[in-house]
Write a protein that holds these residues in place. Structure first.
Motif, mmCIF file in Angstrom:
data_model
loop_
_atom_site.group_PDB
_atom_site.id
_atom_site.type_symbol
_atom_site.label_atom_id
_atom_site.label_comp_id
_atom_site.label_asym_id
_atom_site.label_seq_id
_atom_site.Cartn_x
_atom_site.Cartn_y
_atom_site.Cartn_z
ATOM 1 N N GLU A 32 -8.434 9.379 3.649
ATOM 2 C CA GLU A 32 -8.747 10.325 4.725
ATOM 3 C C GLU A 32 -9.362 9.621 5.935
ATOM 4 N N THR A 33 -10.225 8.637 5.682
ATOM 5 C CA THR A 33 -10.971 8.005 6.772
ATOM 6 C C THR A 33 -10.269 6.803 7.393
ATOM 7 N N GLU A 34 -9.517 6.050 6.589
ATOM 8 C CA GLU A 34 -8.790 4.862 7.058
ATOM 9 C C GLU A 34 -7.416 4.806 6.396
ATOM 10 N N PRO A 35 -6.569 5.802 6.661
ATOM 11 C CA PRO A 35 -5.323 5.918 5.888
ATOM 12 C C PRO A 35 -4.385 4.709 6.002
ATOM 13 N N LEU A 36 -4.213 4.146 7.169
ATOM 14 C CA LEU A 36 -3.301 3.010 7.294
ATOM 15 C C LEU A 36 -3.866 1.763 6.627
ATOM 16 N N HIS A 37 -5.118 1.509 6.871
ATOM 17 C CA HIS A 37 -5.764 0.331 6.282
ATOM 18 C C HIS A 37 -5.666 0.359 4.755
ATOM 19 N N ILE A 38 -6.045 1.475 4.149
ATOM 20 C CA ILE A 38 -6.071 1.543 2.685
ATOM 21 C C ILE A 38 -4.662 1.546 2.105
ATOM 22 N N ARG A 39 -3.705 2.130 2.787
ATOM 23 C CA ARG A 39 -2.330 2.108 2.274
ATOM 24 C C ARG A 39 -1.785 0.681 2.240
ATOM 25 N N PHE A 40 -2.044 -0.083 3.287
ATOM 26 C CA PHE A 40 -1.619 -1.489 3.280
ATOM 27 C C PHE A 40 -2.369 -2.263 2.193
ATOM 28 N N HIS A 41 -3.658 -1.985 2.032
ATOM 29 C CA HIS A 41 -4.448 -2.655 1.002
ATOM 30 C C HIS A 41 -3.900 -2.344 -0.393
ATOM 31 N N ILE A 42 -3.637 -1.075 -0.654
ATOM 32 C CA ILE A 42 -3.110 -0.673 -1.959
ATOM 33 C C ILE A 42 -1.736 -1.298 -2.195
ATOM 34 N N ALA A 43 -0.906 -1.326 -1.173
ATOM 35 C CA ALA A 43 0.417 -1.957 -1.321
ATOM 36 C C ALA A 43 0.264 -3.429 -1.693
ATOM 37 N N ALA A 44 -0.649 -4.125 -1.036
ATOM 38 C CA ALA A 44 -0.881 -5.535 -1.351
ATOM 39 C C ALA A 44 -1.394 -5.700 -2.774
ATOM 40 N N GLU A 45 -2.254 -4.802 -3.215
ATOM 41 C CA GLU A 45 -2.782 -4.865 -4.581
ATOM 42 C C GLU A 45 -1.659 -4.649 -5.603
ATOM 43 N N PHE A 46 -0.780 -3.701 -5.339
ATOM 44 C CA PHE A 46 0.327 -3.454 -6.268
ATOM 45 C C PHE A 46 1.315 -4.621 -6.284
ATOM 46 N N VAL A 47 1.594 -5.211 -5.133
ATOM 47 C CA VAL A 47 2.493 -6.369 -5.101
ATOM 48 C C VAL A 47 1.864 -7.518 -5.889
ATOM 49 N N THR A 48 0.559 -7.729 -5.713
ATOM 50 C CA THR A 48 -0.149 -8.764 -6.471
ATOM 51 C C THR A 48 -0.046 -8.489 -7.963
#
Length: 115
Positions: A32-48
């Motif tokens: 809710e507060t940083e939607p783009l930042h966290i989505r990119f972060h989560i994507a990087a975590e899943f790729v890792t």
């Protein structure tokens, strides 16, 4: 090599499990507060995580490509365990920061054993 493979599998599966649980239980307020930042972060975590699982399975089954994939995946993990603790340190959640430190030490050990 078995330690490195098992370590990669445990960490990769744990990362997928943790993020899946947090997302399913709506415990990621940054959506809710940083939607783009966290989505990119989560994507990087899943790729890792996926790279760690694939590299671990490849090492266990003796695949020719597994060592280079493992090296890429463990490099991605190094970045994660160095950057992510800052979030928890700012919230004074020191046991989680310590967990990241332990993962970092184990990742270093697994790297030494594979090269």
């Amino acid at each position: 090599m078995i330690f490195s493979a098992v370590f990669a599998l445990i960490v990769g599966i744990s990362m997928i499990g943790m993020w899946s649980f947090l997302l399913l239980t709506k415990q990621v307020p940054e959506l809710e507060t940083e939607p783009l930042h966290i989505r990119f972060h989560i994507a990087a975590e899943f790729v890792t995580a996926i790279a760690l699982v694939a590299g671990g399975v490849g090492l266990l089954t003796g695949q020719s490509w597994s060592q280079w994939l493992y090296l890429v995946a463990i490099g991605m993990l190094f970045y994660t365990v160095i950057v992510s603790p800052g979030y928890y340190a700012e919230k004074d959640e020191w046991p989680i920061v310590a967990m990241f430190a332990v993962i970092l030490v184990l990742a270093l050990a697994s790297l030494v054993l594979i090269i």
